[in-house]
Design an enzyme around this catalytic site. Structure first.
Site, short mmCIF file in Angstrom:
data_model
loop_
_atom_site.label_atom_id
_atom_site.label_comp_id
_atom_site.label_asym_id
_atom_site.label_seq_id
_atom_site.Cartn_x
_atom_site.Cartn_y
_atom_site.Cartn_z
N CYS A 185 0.83 -1.20 0.00
CA CYS A 185 0.00 0.00 0.00
C CYS A 185 0.86 1.24 0.00
CB CYS A 185 -0.92 -0.01 1.21
SG CYS A 185 -2.07 1.37 1.23
N CYS A 234 -0.97 3.28 3.52
CA CYS A 234 -0.64 2.73 4.83
C CYS A 234 0.86 2.83 5.13
CB CYS A 234 -1.09 1.27 4.92
SG CYS A 234 -2.85 1.05 4.61
#
Length: 581
Positions: A61, A64
């Site tokens: 990600c 994140c």
């Protein structure tokens, strides 16, 4: 399937998520959650050096950023039973807390507030009245009639030019929008201010991590952040005190602006406290370890079943068997070969995309790239909701001092605002958090707790350095044969776990069970809905062609379907080749 309302993709999230709902008499009768992207990182990691896994894993990600790196090194350290020096734990903890603060601020103001705030309505507001309203529920230093007037003037220029910028697409004027113009103006003003404060949290991460997104300072066994109070090229006292200043400014925003805003908006949408509960089994893992072995933590973990706080059972340490032995994933409705339920260490990742015949989800077929994680409850496995709400409820049930204090304070403020605007505060207790607005309130409570604990980790790090301890790294050594590890982390979106099988010093199998896998999961082999699907059932849907209410509940989870993916051609053709290392 003319009776389906399809939102594809859900925007203001990470990745491609498709939600289908079945409307009936102004409410949602059924729902399906379909993740339209596959990451494939698990396959990429097979055969690689465990020391390098975190560098690949954090590319799962781009939002994140830190979380997959943290969970990855912890999984390898757990396999090796490797202790992490105290300084390294504190550096990691500051990064974890700062990232969560950045993420929670961005989620509310920039990714979900526009589901509740009518931006165009703010043009009708009286800035002086807005200042008085803001003063009634928060003590924020950047409020004031002149501030609100300046933002209103800026917004008017956007509207007059026909270019609304980030506010261009929204359900403005939707009948489900009900904030007074002045509250809309307050929210738009704080939306803009939040851009600066989330950046300050990012700066703290970058100083410690080398860059952001995707930090560079982790290592299996510690960190590579060299500490020397007398060296300008290392983490010295000047940099440490600048980090403290940044964290203090973010804490001020969270305490005095963010949480009160969430409470005020929730009060104006009181009826929504009865919508969006869905799966009421909750899972959180402990975080911010306070010792090299990971046996004591500043943030709590555990499980709750059936929404009953008296059922709380703690997860106490890294490697806790209650967590490690009870997680499985099911692929009955996921685009992978087979129809099994397995423990992550025993899984295989073999994609098998069969599409959606007819253009809609087939409830009897496979319809998502997301697996269905489940947790053992007695003799069966059940879906679990993860995220800030889970950690707040688990912490409250265990009597965590800060969580209990700030949750009670938040509920008191919510009751006060409700009374002020002429609404009844009856029934507004801890159980009210099990709802769509409740997830936002819990996220703000968690941010408030973490804003305090971030500074605590900083003080502990500085105190330890002051005692002459500069150790940051414990080198790993890989034995022959097979070892297994589980690394968990309570990420901003909830419980994240990485599962590693290492054989003769190389990765044999790797699985990541991420928060949005828990929450966005499709039905399992028993027909049990995942949290997104369950939370939508019974929600209102005023205008099917403008499904604002769907966005409200789905966004309250802060979905992250992940950006680091393989592109899959249904015909099996190769799209592109990318060389890595």
């Amino acid at each position: 399937m003319a009776n389906r309302v399809v939102v594809d993709p859900i925007t203001r999230i990470e990745g491609h998520l498709r939600i289908e709902v079945v409307p009936e008499n102004g409410y949602i009768k059924d729902a399906y959650s379909s993740s339209q992207m596959w990451r494939g990182i698990e396959v990429i990691l097979q055969g690689r050096d465990p020391d390098d896994a975190w560098m690949f894993a954090q590319r799962i990600c781009g939002v994140c950023t830190t979380v997959h790196a943290i969970a990855s090194v912890r999984s390898v350290e757990n396999a090796l039973n490797l202790e992490v020096p105290y300084n390294a734990q504190m550096v990691r903890n500051i990064i974890i807390a700062a990232h969560a603060l950045h993420d929670h601020i961005v989620h509310f103001y920039h990714l979900s507030a526009l589901d509740w705030v009518d931006v165009v309505s703010a043009l009708k507001a009286d800035p002086h009245k807005a200042a008085k309203i803001a003063e009634s529920y928060q003590n924020w230093r950047l409020n004031g009639a002149s501030v609100f007037k300046a933002v209103q003037d800026k917004l008017k220029k956007f509207v007059d030019s026909g270019q609304l910028g980030p506010f261009a697409n929204g359900y403005w004027g939707h009948p489900a929008m009900k904030l007074p113009p002045e509250v809309n103006l307050i929210a738009v003003t704080h939306y803009l201010q939040a851009l600066d404060f989330q950046r300050k949290a990012d700066q703290a991460i970058a100083i410690l991590g080398g860059k952001n997104p995707h930090i560079q300072n982790l290592a299996v066994g510690g960190v590579s952040t060299a500490i020397n109070p007398n060296n300008e090229a290392t983490l010295n006292m000047e940099r440490l005190y600048y980090i403290k200043q940044l964290l203090e400014e973010v804490r001020d925003f969270v305490h005095n602006c963010y949480l009160p805003d969430v409470i005020a908006i929730s009060a104006f949408y009181k009826e929504w406290l009865q919508y969006g509960r869905g799966v009421d089994n909750y899972l959180a893992v402990p975080d911010l370890p306070q010792d090299p072995k990971g046996e004591t933590f500043d943030m709590p973990g555990g499980t709750i079943f059936g929404g009953d706080l008296s059922t709380v059972k703690p997860i106490k340490r890294f490697g806790d068997e209650y967590f490690v032995k009870n997680v499985v994933e099911n692929i009955t409705h996921a685009w992978y070969k087979g129809d099994w339920t397995r423990h992550p260490w025993d899984e295989e990742t073999v994609p098998d995309y069969t599409g959606m015949p007819g253009g809609y989800v087939d409830p009897n077929g496979k319809y998502s790239w997301t697996k269905a994680p489940r947790f053992r409850k007695g003799d069966t496995y059940v879906p679990m909701q993860v995220g800030p709400l889970a950690q707040v409820l688990v912490g409250y049930a265990q009597g965590h001092k800060l969580i209990k204090k700030y949750t009670d304070d938040a509920l008191d403020l919510l009751r006060t605002v409700l009374t002020t605007i002429g609404e009844s505060a009856d029934g507004v207790d801890i159980n009210a958090l099990q709802s769509t607005p409740g997830r936002h309130i819990a996220r703000a409570i968690r941010a408030k707790v973490l804003s305090d604990l971030a500074l605590k980790q900083w003080e502990q790090l500085v105190d330890n350095i002051g005692r002459g301890d500069l150790e940051i790294y414990n080198p790993p050594s890989y034995p022959k044969g097979e070892i297994k590890g589980c690394g968990f982390h309570e990420a901003p979106r909830g419980t994240l776990s990485h599962w590693t099988v290492i054989e003769n010093g190389k990765i044999k199998n790797y699985q990541a069970v991420v928060p949005s896998t828990w929450n966005s999961s499709p039905r399992d082999d028993k027909g049990q809905r995942g949290p997104y699907e369950a939370s939508l059932i019974g929600n209102p849907l005023a205008i099917p062609e403008k499904p604002l209410e769907v966005l409200r509940t789905v966004h309250s989870f802060d979905p992250c379907i992940a950006c680091a993916v393989h592109m899959v051609d249904p015909e099996g053709n190769e799209i592109t080749t990318v060389k890595v290392l």
